[in-house]
Design a protein around this motif. Structure first.
Motif, PDB file in Angstrom:
ATOM      1  N   UNK A 112       0.650  -1.317  -0.009  1.00 31.95           N
ATOM      2  CA  UNK A 112      -0.110   0.063   0.083  1.00 31.95           C
ATOM      3  C   UNK A 112       0.880   1.161  -0.136  1.00 31.95           C
ATOM      4  N   UNK A 113       1.991   1.102  -0.803  1.00 32.83           N
ATOM      5  CA  UNK A 113       2.721   2.171  -0.865  1.00 32.83           C
ATOM      6  C   UNK A 113       2.113   3.558  -1.579  1.00 32.83           C
ATOM      7  N   UNK A 114       2.479   4.888  -1.087  1.00 30.98           N
ATOM      8  CA  UNK A 114       1.819   5.985  -1.611  1.00 30.98           C
ATOM      9  C   UNK A 114       2.930   7.019  -2.090  1.00 30.98           C
ATOM     10  N   UNK A 115       2.345   7.977  -2.790  1.00 28.30           N
ATOM     11  CA  UNK A 115       3.319   8.921  -3.451  1.00 28.30           C
ATOM     12  C   UNK A 115       4.233   9.306  -2.298  1.00 28.30           C
ATOM     13  N   UNK A 116       3.592   9.650  -0.847  1.00 23.70           N
ATOM     14  CA  UNK A 116       4.258  10.264   0.123  1.00 23.70           C
ATOM     15  C   UNK A 116       5.387   9.472   0.891  1.00 23.70           C
ATOM     16  N   UNK A 117       5.037   8.235   0.668  1.00 21.53           N
ATOM     17  CA  UNK A 117       6.015   7.014   1.072  1.00 21.53           C
ATOM     18  C   UNK A 117       7.254   7.113   0.126  1.00 21.53           C
ATOM     19  N   UNK A 118       7.032   7.297  -1.210  1.00 19.73           N
ATOM     20  CA  UNK A 118       8.130   7.636  -1.795  1.00 19.73           C
ATOM     21  C   UNK A 118       8.999   8.620  -1.771  1.00 19.73           C
ATOM     22  N   UNK A 119       8.111   9.599  -1.561  1.00 22.87           N
ATOM     23  CA  UNK A 119       8.872  11.136  -1.150  1.00 22.87           C
ATOM     24  C   UNK A 119       9.767  11.111   0.183  1.00 22.87           C
ATOM     25  N   UNK A 120       9.053  10.519   1.196  1.00 16.51           N
ATOM     26  CA  UNK A 120       9.743  10.182   2.361  1.00 16.51           C
ATOM     27  C   UNK A 120      11.081   9.586   2.165  1.00 16.51           C
ATOM     28  N   UNK A 121      11.035   8.217   1.548  1.00 15.24           N
ATOM     29  CA  UNK A 121      12.027   7.478   1.163  1.00 15.24           C
ATOM     30  C   UNK A 121      13.214   8.159   0.278  1.00 15.24           C
ATOM     31  N   UNK A 122      12.792   8.960  -0.624  1.00 11.30           N
ATOM     32  CA  UNK A 122      13.808  10.073  -1.317  1.00 11.30           C
ATOM     33  C   UNK A 122      14.618  10.787  -0.336  1.00 11.30           C
ATOM     34  N   UNK A 123      13.601  11.281   0.493  1.00 12.32           N
ATOM     35  CA  UNK A 123      14.321  12.390   1.470  1.00 12.32           C
ATOM     36  C   UNK A 123      15.625  11.473   2.390  1.00 12.32           C
ATOM     37  N   UNK A 124      14.879  10.213   2.743  1.00  9.79           N
ATOM     38  CA  UNK A 124      15.762   9.478   3.665  1.00  9.79           C
ATOM     39  C   UNK A 124      17.265   8.948   3.065  1.00  9.79           C
ATOM     40  N   UNK A 125      16.943   8.854   1.779  1.00  7.11           N
ATOM     41  CA  UNK A 125      18.508   8.462   1.171  1.00  7.11           C
ATOM     42  C   UNK A 125      19.001   9.937   0.429  1.00  7.11           C
ATOM     43  N   UNK A 126      18.602  11.006   0.930  1.00  8.75           N
ATOM     44  CA  UNK A 126      19.495  12.009   0.590  1.00  8.75           C
ATOM     45  C   UNK A 126      19.002  13.067  -0.618  1.00  8.75           C
ATOM     46  N   UNK A 127      17.905  12.636  -1.114  1.00 10.95           N
ATOM     47  CA  UNK A 127      17.429  13.439  -2.041  1.00 10.95           C
ATOM     48  C   UNK A 127      16.217  14.555  -1.526  1.00 10.95           C
ATOM     49  N   UNK A 128      16.327  15.862  -2.397  1.00 13.52           N
ATOM     50  CA  UNK A 128      15.435  16.732  -1.756  1.00 13.52           C
ATOM     51  C   UNK A 128      14.070  16.391  -2.137  1.00 13.52           C
ATOM     52  N   UNK A 129      13.151  16.945  -1.360  1.00 16.02           N
ATOM     53  CA  UNK A 129      11.596  16.346  -1.826  1.00 16.02           C
ATOM     54  C   UNK A 129      11.095  17.002  -3.052  1.00 16.02           C
ATOM     55  N   UNK A 130      11.520  18.033  -3.562  1.00 10.16           N
ATOM     56  CA  UNK A 130      11.149  18.332  -4.755  1.00 10.16           C
ATOM     57  C   UNK A 130      11.715  17.476  -5.985  1.00 10.16           C
ATOM     58  N   UNK A 131      12.919  16.950  -5.713  1.00 10.61           N
ATOM     59  CA  UNK A 131      13.714  16.014  -6.748  1.00 10.61           C
ATOM     60  C   UNK A 131      12.868  14.668  -6.657  1.00 10.61           C
ATOM     61  N   UNK A 132      12.588  14.294  -5.764  1.00  8.54           N
ATOM     62  CA  UNK A 132      11.872  12.836  -5.374  1.00  8.54           C
ATOM     63  C   UNK A 132      10.528  13.058  -6.248  1.00  8.54           C
ATOM     64  N   UNK A 133       9.740  14.043  -6.004  1.00  5.38           N
ATOM     65  CA  UNK A 133       8.388  14.102  -6.759  1.00  5.38           C
ATOM     66  C   UNK A 133       8.757  14.380  -8.204  1.00  5.38           C
ATOM     67  N   UNK A 134       9.820  15.049  -8.791  1.00  7.98           N
ATOM     68  CA  UNK A 134      10.157  15.303 -10.132  1.00  7.98           C
ATOM     69  C   UNK A 134      10.445  13.766 -10.714  1.00  7.98           C
ATOM     70  N   UNK A 135      11.225  12.979 -10.143  1.00  5.55           N
ATOM     71  CA  UNK A 135      11.857  11.642 -10.664  1.00  5.55           C
ATOM     72  C   UNK A 135      10.342  10.648 -10.718  1.00  5.55           C
TER      73      UNK A 135
END
Length: 176
Positions: A112-135
């Protein structure tokens, strides 16, 4: 001429001393990582690797590659440290096996992964929130081309329709 080139390249590869480890082995060596995002932040030293890692995790989720696990991520050791190796074994496993849980935990979740789960995952690995959203948006924008490719593929009609439906359903979870 072609045969000579193949033999030359084969000899180069056979003589090369390239060290390759998978992420699971790295965890076994350190034993201090409890989550993939913690490991990624430490092990992947190049920013582009984090971007590629994030893309592959998101893409795998979109296509139903629920069998994506740490042994499928390899690292190549070079002079400046480890780098993410090219990806392999990328299959929509969910079409064949009803395994809805991801083998890999994404920011503490396997289903049940959501958009926010992946955004938070991106931030946790060192990406900016905006970059995770764009990817994620970049991959979602390519869905029509993926569907066109699937329709042109030699898959049986029922498999094509099943895969297209799977992708549309799963990507719908990230557009809402």
């Amino acid at each position: 001429r072609l045969q000579e080139e193949i033999e030359r390249l084969t000899a180069e590869v056979e003589n090369a001393e390239i060290k390759v480890d998978n992420v699971a082995k790295m965890i076994a060596l350190t034993k201090r990582y409890t989550r993939i995002d913690e490991l990624t932040a430490d092990v992947l030293n190049a920013f582009i690797d984090k971007i590629e890692f994030f893309r592959m995790c998101f893409f795998s989720c979109v296509i139903g590659n629920t069998d994506m696990h740490l042994k499928k991520f390899s690292l190549i050791k070079g002079e400046s440290g480890y780098a993410l190796a090219p990806f392999y074994d990328i299959l929509p496993v969910l079409m064949v096996v009803n395994q809805t849980d991801m083998a890999l935990t994404i920011h503490g979740k396997r289903q049940n992964l959501t958009r926010n789960d992946f955004i938070d995952f991106g931030v946790a690995i060192g990406l900016d929130r905006a970059l995770a959203k764009r990817l994620m948006s970049d991959i979602i924008a390519k869905i029509p081309a993926m569907i066109d490719f699937i329709e042109l593929s030699p898959l049986p009609y029922s498999s094509k329709e099943g895969l297209i439906a799977l992708i549309k359903t799963r990507v719908g979870n990230f557009i809402r």
